[in-house]
Motif scaffolding. Structure first.
Motif, short mmCIF file in Angstrom:
data_model
loop_
_atom_site.label_atom_id
_atom_site.label_comp_id
_atom_site.label_asym_id
_atom_site.label_seq_id
_atom_site.Cartn_x
_atom_site.Cartn_y
_atom_site.Cartn_z
N THR A 11 -4.62 101.48 47.52
CA THR A 11 -4.08 102.93 46.56
C THR A 11 -3.36 102.58 46.10
O THR A 11 -1.95 102.98 46.93
N GLN A 12 -3.18 102.77 44.77
CA GLN A 12 -2.25 102.75 44.51
C GLN A 12 -2.78 103.62 42.84
O GLN A 12 -3.80 103.73 42.58
N GLN A 13 -1.93 105.06 42.21
CA GLN A 13 -1.59 105.57 41.30
C GLN A 13 -3.38 105.98 41.22
O GLN A 13 -3.76 105.98 40.24
N ARG A 14 -3.63 106.46 42.24
CA ARG A 14 -4.60 107.12 42.88
C ARG A 14 -5.84 106.95 42.33
O ARG A 14 -7.28 107.01 42.31
N ARG A 15 -5.59 105.18 41.98
CA ARG A 15 -6.65 104.50 41.91
C ARG A 15 -7.27 103.23 43.46
O ARG A 15 -5.67 102.65 43.53
N TRP A 17 -6.86 99.71 44.30
CA TRP A 17 -6.91 98.28 44.01
C TRP A 17 -7.66 96.84 44.70
O TRP A 17 -7.50 97.29 46.25
N PRO A 42 -6.96 97.42 39.24
CA PRO A 42 -7.70 98.42 39.78
C PRO A 42 -9.23 97.93 39.94
O PRO A 42 -9.85 96.92 39.24
#
Length: 319
Positions: free
Chosen positions: A180-184, A186, A200
């Motif tokens: 998870t990165q930037q609420r998404r 990946w 993403p």
């Protein structure tokens, strides 16, 4: 010599190499052990070189140091009569690279394959069979997600479609490569040449991967393989990675069960995703970046929109 011979336990050093002495044998085996890291390329080069050296022996060439451009050209010409142009060009590349290695190792004075031209081959569109968007959607929806196998198979196919991932990069993923990165969500793909590619997830791919991770209880093993074989007789995932041949067999089973007649393979979903992206307004430059292609010329091989256009035009012939 013993350590290198372990790489080729089934085949002794070819007679033409052995005739040139022990230093030539060492340099020859060192080429396959040190100069080529990709296992698929190594297998192809070993096969091509072995066939060429066997042919040289059959026509009376006594040693690798006696190979001349005429020998290479004659063998390549014979190969073009039974093999496709890309295959022959790969075989010629194997000989060029091998003799370059032998020249720098001072085994042979010049590269006899350097001046030999291969068959001409111009490619504008790839040959890999692809699915249209409706077929790809139907295939994903046809896979029941109530078993570890179903969750795995759906996740693997979705990953290749929505991230344009090569099957080798997908099967090489660990659980921690979904993050998870930037609420998404990946994915991290380990591409050829040691390149790391992160991107993403499409919202549909995110749903499918989340369901797989939760349903197969993989989050507790971040260092483990993401796509695994099934334990014999258990129906549960093992700790072993899924092999590429098994992934291919799975895809054939799933497409047949979904009633899809197109003979797709592991690479088909990469082309399917790229074509769908470009059809709906995506740019070639962005598609190349998403597919981790060094050149848009490579990405164009996966673009099958011209095929649909040609079919529409053909149907206008109303007789």
């Amino acid at each position: 010599m013993t350590a290198l011979t372990l790489l080729f336990p089934a085949a002794p050093c070819p007679a033409l190499i052995a005739a040139a002495g022990e230093r030539a044998q060492f340099r020859f085996l060192e080429f396959f052990a040190s100069a080529i890291r990709n296992p698929h390329t190594r297998r192809a080069y070993v096969r091509a070189v072995a066939e060429f050296l066997d042919w040289c022996t059959s026509v009376g060439v006594p040693s690798i140091t006696d190979v001349q451009p005429l020998h290479v050209a004659t063998w390549i010409e014979g190969q073009t009569r039974s093999l496709s142009a890309p295959t022959v060009k790969q075989q010629l590349a194997a000989l060029r690279h091998l003799f370059d290695w032998l020249v720098t190792g001072q085994i042979v004075p010049v590269n006899p394959a350097a001046s030999v031209r291969g068959p001409s081959h111009v490619v504008k569109t790839g040959k890999t069979p692809v699915l249209d968007a409706a077929e790809a959607r139907h295939l994903l929806e046809s896979i029941a997600a109530d078993t570890p196998a179903g969750l795995r198979d759906r996740a693997l196919i979705a990953l290749m479609v929505y991230s344009f991932a090569r099957v080798g990069a997908a099967l090489g993923m660990r659980v921690e490569d979904v993050f998870t990165q930037q609420r998404r969500l990946w994915v991290r793909l380990h591409e050829k040449g040691g390149k790391r590619h992160e991107m993403p997830c499409h919202h549909r791919l995110e749903e499918i991967l989340e369901a797989y991770l939760e349903g197969a209880d993989l989050r507790r093993d971040p260092k483990g393989w993401l796509f695994r074989t099934l334990g014999r007789g258990t129906g549960c995932l093992s700790a072993r990675p899924l092999a590429q041949a098994n992934a291919h067999a799975m895809i054939r089973r799933r497409t047949a069960a979904a009633g899809i007649a197109t003979r797709v393979g592991n690479h088909s979903f990469r082309a399917t995703g790229i074509t769908a992206y470009l059809t709906h307004g995506g740019t070639l430059e962005q598609a190349a970046a998403m597919a981790n292609h060094a050149s848009t010329r490579t990405t164009q091989l996966y673009d099958r929109r011209r095929g649909d256009l040609t079919l529409d035009e053909i149907e206008k012939i109303r007789i």
